[in-house]
Design a protein around this motif. Structure first.
Motif, PDB file in Angstrom:
ATOM      1  N   THR A 161     -36.713 -25.257  10.736  1.00 53.90           N
ATOM      2  CA  THR A 161     -35.420 -24.994  11.355  1.00 53.90           C
ATOM      3  C   THR A 161     -35.571 -24.746  12.846  1.00 53.90           C
ATOM      4  O   THR A 161     -34.836 -25.317  13.662  1.00 53.90           O
ATOM      5  CB  THR A 161     -34.740 -23.788  10.690  1.00 53.90           C
ATOM      6  N   ALA A 162     -36.517 -23.903  13.219  1.00 52.16           N
ATOM      7  CA  ALA A 162     -36.746 -23.598  14.634  1.00 52.16           C
ATOM      8  C   ALA A 162     -37.158 -24.852  15.399  1.00 52.16           C
ATOM      9  O   ALA A 162     -36.686 -25.093  16.518  1.00 52.16           O
ATOM     10  CB  ALA A 162     -37.817 -22.519  14.769  1.00 52.16           C
ATOM     11  N   ALA A 163     -38.030 -25.676  14.791  1.00 51.99           N
ATOM     12  CA  ALA A 163     -38.481 -26.899  15.460  1.00 51.99           C
ATOM     13  C   ALA A 163     -37.326 -27.870  15.670  1.00 51.99           C
ATOM     14  O   ALA A 163     -37.188 -28.471  16.743  1.00 51.99           O
ATOM     15  CB  ALA A 163     -39.593 -27.557  14.641  1.00 51.99           C
ATOM     16  N   GLY A 164     -36.478 -28.014  14.638  1.00 53.26           N
ATOM     17  CA  GLY A 164     -35.347 -28.919  14.758  1.00 53.26           C
ATOM     18  C   GLY A 164     -34.354 -28.476  15.810  1.00 53.26           C
ATOM     19  O   GLY A 164     -33.877 -29.290  16.618  1.00 53.26           O
ATOM     20  N   LEU A 165     -34.026 -27.190  15.830  1.00 55.58           N
ATOM     21  CA  LEU A 165     -33.081 -26.678  16.820  1.00 55.58           C
ATOM     22  C   LEU A 165     -33.661 -26.738  18.226  1.00 55.58           C
ATOM     23  O   LEU A 165     -32.947 -27.058  19.187  1.00 55.58           O
ATOM     24  CB  LEU A 165     -32.684 -25.249  16.463  1.00 55.58           C
ATOM     25  N   LEU A 166     -34.946 -26.445  18.372  1.00 60.23           N
ATOM     26  CA  LEU A 166     -35.583 -26.529  19.687  1.00 60.23           C
ATOM     27  C   LEU A 166     -35.583 -27.956  20.205  1.00 60.23           C
ATOM     28  O   LEU A 166     -35.365 -28.192  21.407  1.00 60.23           O
ATOM     29  CB  LEU A 166     -37.013 -25.986  19.618  1.00 60.23           C
ATOM     30  N   ALA A 167     -35.826 -28.916  19.318  1.00 61.18           N
ATOM     31  CA  ALA A 167     -35.818 -30.321  19.721  1.00 61.18           C
ATOM     32  C   ALA A 167     -34.441 -30.736  20.225  1.00 61.18           C
ATOM     33  O   ALA A 167     -34.312 -31.413  21.250  1.00 61.18           O
ATOM     34  CB  ALA A 167     -36.253 -31.208  18.553  1.00 61.18           C
ATOM     35  N   PHE A 168     -33.401 -30.309  19.507  1.00 58.20           N
ATOM     36  CA  PHE A 168     -32.048 -30.662  19.945  1.00 58.20           C
ATOM     37  C   PHE A 168     -31.696 -29.962  21.248  1.00 58.20           C
ATOM     38  O   PHE A 168     -31.064 -30.557  22.127  1.00 58.20           O
ATOM     39  CB  PHE A 168     -31.026 -30.296  18.875  1.00 58.20           C
ATOM     40  N   ILE A 169     -32.082 -28.703  21.397  1.00 57.81           N
ATOM     41  CA  ILE A 169     -31.810 -27.963  22.629  1.00 57.81           C
ATOM     42  C   ILE A 169     -32.468 -28.645  23.825  1.00 57.81           C
ATOM     43  O   ILE A 169     -31.859 -28.824  24.889  1.00 57.81           O
ATOM     44  CB  ILE A 169     -32.286 -26.512  22.507  1.00 57.81           C
ATOM     45  N   ALA A 170     -33.733 -29.051  23.644  1.00 60.89           N
ATOM     46  CA  ALA A 170     -34.455 -29.720  24.727  1.00 60.89           C
ATOM     47  C   ALA A 170     -33.788 -31.051  25.086  1.00 60.89           C
ATOM     48  O   ALA A 170     -33.582 -31.361  26.269  1.00 60.89           O
ATOM     49  CB  ALA A 170     -35.905 -29.940  24.319  1.00 60.89           C
ATOM     50  N   TYR A 171     -33.429 -31.827  24.058  1.00 63.91           N
ATOM     51  CA  TYR A 171     -32.816 -33.139  24.323  1.00 63.91           C
ATOM     52  C   TYR A 171     -31.447 -32.983  24.981  1.00 63.91           C
ATOM     53  O   TYR A 171     -31.153 -33.650  25.985  1.00 63.91           O
ATOM     54  CB  TYR A 171     -32.679 -33.924  23.024  1.00 63.91           C
ATOM     55  N   SER A 172     -30.603 -32.131  24.430  1.00 65.14           N
ATOM     56  CA  SER A 172     -29.250 -31.981  24.959  1.00 65.14           C
ATOM     57  C   SER A 172     -29.264 -31.394  26.365  1.00 65.14           C
ATOM     58  O   SER A 172     -28.416 -31.746  27.201  1.00 65.14           O
ATOM     59  CB  SER A 172     -28.406 -31.099  24.022  1.00 65.14           C
ATOM     60  N   THR A 173     -30.210 -30.496  26.663  1.00 64.13           N
ATOM     61  CA  THR A 173     -30.321 -29.940  28.015  1.00 64.13           C
ATOM     62  C   THR A 173     -30.690 -31.026  29.011  1.00 64.13           C
ATOM     63  O   THR A 173     -30.114 -31.116  30.105  1.00 64.13           O
ATOM     64  CB  THR A 173     -31.373 -28.821  28.049  1.00 64.13           C
ATOM     65  N   TRP A 174     -31.647 -31.866  28.641  1.00 62.76           N
ATOM     66  CA  TRP A 174     -32.035 -32.984  29.514  1.00 62.76           C
ATOM     67  C   TRP A 174     -30.871 -33.920  29.776  1.00 62.76           C
ATOM     68  O   TRP A 174     -30.589 -34.280  30.924  1.00 62.76           O
ATOM     69  CB  TRP A 174     -33.198 -33.759  28.881  1.00 62.76           C
ATOM     70  N   ARG A 175     -30.146 -34.274  28.712  1.00 60.95           N
ATOM     71  CA  ARG A 175     -29.043 -35.211  28.871  1.00 60.95           C
ATOM     72  C   ARG A 175     -27.857 -34.588  29.617  1.00 60.95           C
ATOM     73  O   ARG A 175     -27.184 -35.253  30.398  1.00 60.95           O
ATOM     74  CB  ARG A 175     -28.592 -35.705  27.494  1.00 60.95           C
ATOM     75  N   ALA A 176     -27.618 -33.318  29.397  1.00 58.44           N
ATOM     76  CA  ALA A 176     -26.493 -32.675  30.060  1.00 58.44           C
ATOM     77  C   ALA A 176     -26.708 -32.576  31.564  1.00 58.44           C
ATOM     78  O   ALA A 176     -25.778 -32.776  32.351  1.00 58.44           O
ATOM     79  CB  ALA A 176     -26.254 -31.292  29.463  1.00 58.44           C
TER      80      ALA A 176
END
Length: 277
Positions: A43-58
């Protein structure tokens, strides 16, 4: 008795929590023998991956529009520094003074909805705060105040974020309808991106409507379901979605990232959108 109600004097335990006075003096931290840590770790890995990706794209502020596709991270576009999208959600509420990425303005609402969502609370409470890390595994904290104090008491505004999420879902539905145009804005066309957007909007609506707040709004405070047959049917339907809230939460999280990444590939020229007709 196998265990006493007080820990032995020779055993050192932190005060409070499951090791406090009055609790069973079990030496083992837990009695689970399975790999219980895999679920919170994943769960932590999945959420961290999305946070990293969405931060980069935003913060990238680029490659988010390739007619007729607009990234869900940038829709609706609320600033003047947005790329012009013909027929798209260009709402220049914020003037030229806004110099940051316009995605920051809109992501507040879907992220607020997900952060306060009942499932996501469970996910990051367990994955990041270990509160508790898993079923039948004691949390390492000496006391528990729940969501009665700041900042966690703000979780109670989830129902209001739900209304904002409904509006965002409606806007994304319009964006999906616009994908039936070609790059010259002519209607009656369909590309691979159209299928990506259709998948995303179905999952977005399913996740939004499976929300506990939606279930309460539809059927809450009714004393007699027999007197409200329409609301009762809607409550049953939302209840079936609610039973899959966890799966829909993850599926919609992946689909919105997929839709954004697809637009990025097309807008950056790394991929040509195949057209079916």
């Amino acid at each position: 008795m196998v265990t006493g109600t007080e820990p032995p004097a020779t055993r050192s335990h932190p005060p409070g929590g499951v090791r406090g006075a009055g609790r069973a003096a079990i030496a083992a931290r837990h009695l689970r023998t399975d790999r219980w840590w895999l679920a919170p770790a994943a769960t932590a890995a999945g959420l961290l991956a999305f946070i990293a990706y969405s931060t980069w794209r935003a913060f990238a502020n680029a490659d988010y529009y390739a007619a007729p596709y607009v990234s869900p991270f940038y829709s609706p576009c609320l600033a003047e520094n947005c790329e012009p999208m013909r027929g798209g959600p260009n709402w220049e509420i914020f003037g030229s003074w806004w110099g940051l990425s316009p995605a920051i303005l809109i992501l507040i609402f879907p992220l607020g909805f997900r952060l306060t969502c009942y499932y996501y609370r469970k996910a990051y409470y367990r994955g990041f705060w270990a509160s508790p890390p898993a079923c039948a595994v004691a949390e390492p904290h000496s006391k528990y105040t729940g969501e009665t104090r700041f900042p966690l008491i703000l979780q109670n505004i989830h129902r209001y974020f739900f209304y904002a999420a409904l509006l965002v879902a409606c806007i994304l539905t319009w964006d999906t309808a616009l994908t039936f145009r070609d790059e010259h804005y002519a209607w009656g066309h369909m590309g691979l991106g159209t299928l990506v957007f259709l998948l995303n909007i179905v999952l977005i609506w399913a996740y939004t409507l499976s929300c506990h707040s939606c279930r309460h709004i539809v059927g809450g405070k009714l004393k007699h379901f027999s007197r409200h047959p329409v609301r009762y049917r809607m409550w049953q339907w939302v209840g079936k979605l609610n039973a899959r809230h966890m799966q829909l939460a993850w599926a919609s999280l992946l689909s919105v990232a997929l839709a954004d990444f697809y637009v990025y590939l097309v807008a950056s020229g790394a991929f040509d959108d195949p057209r079916f007709f």
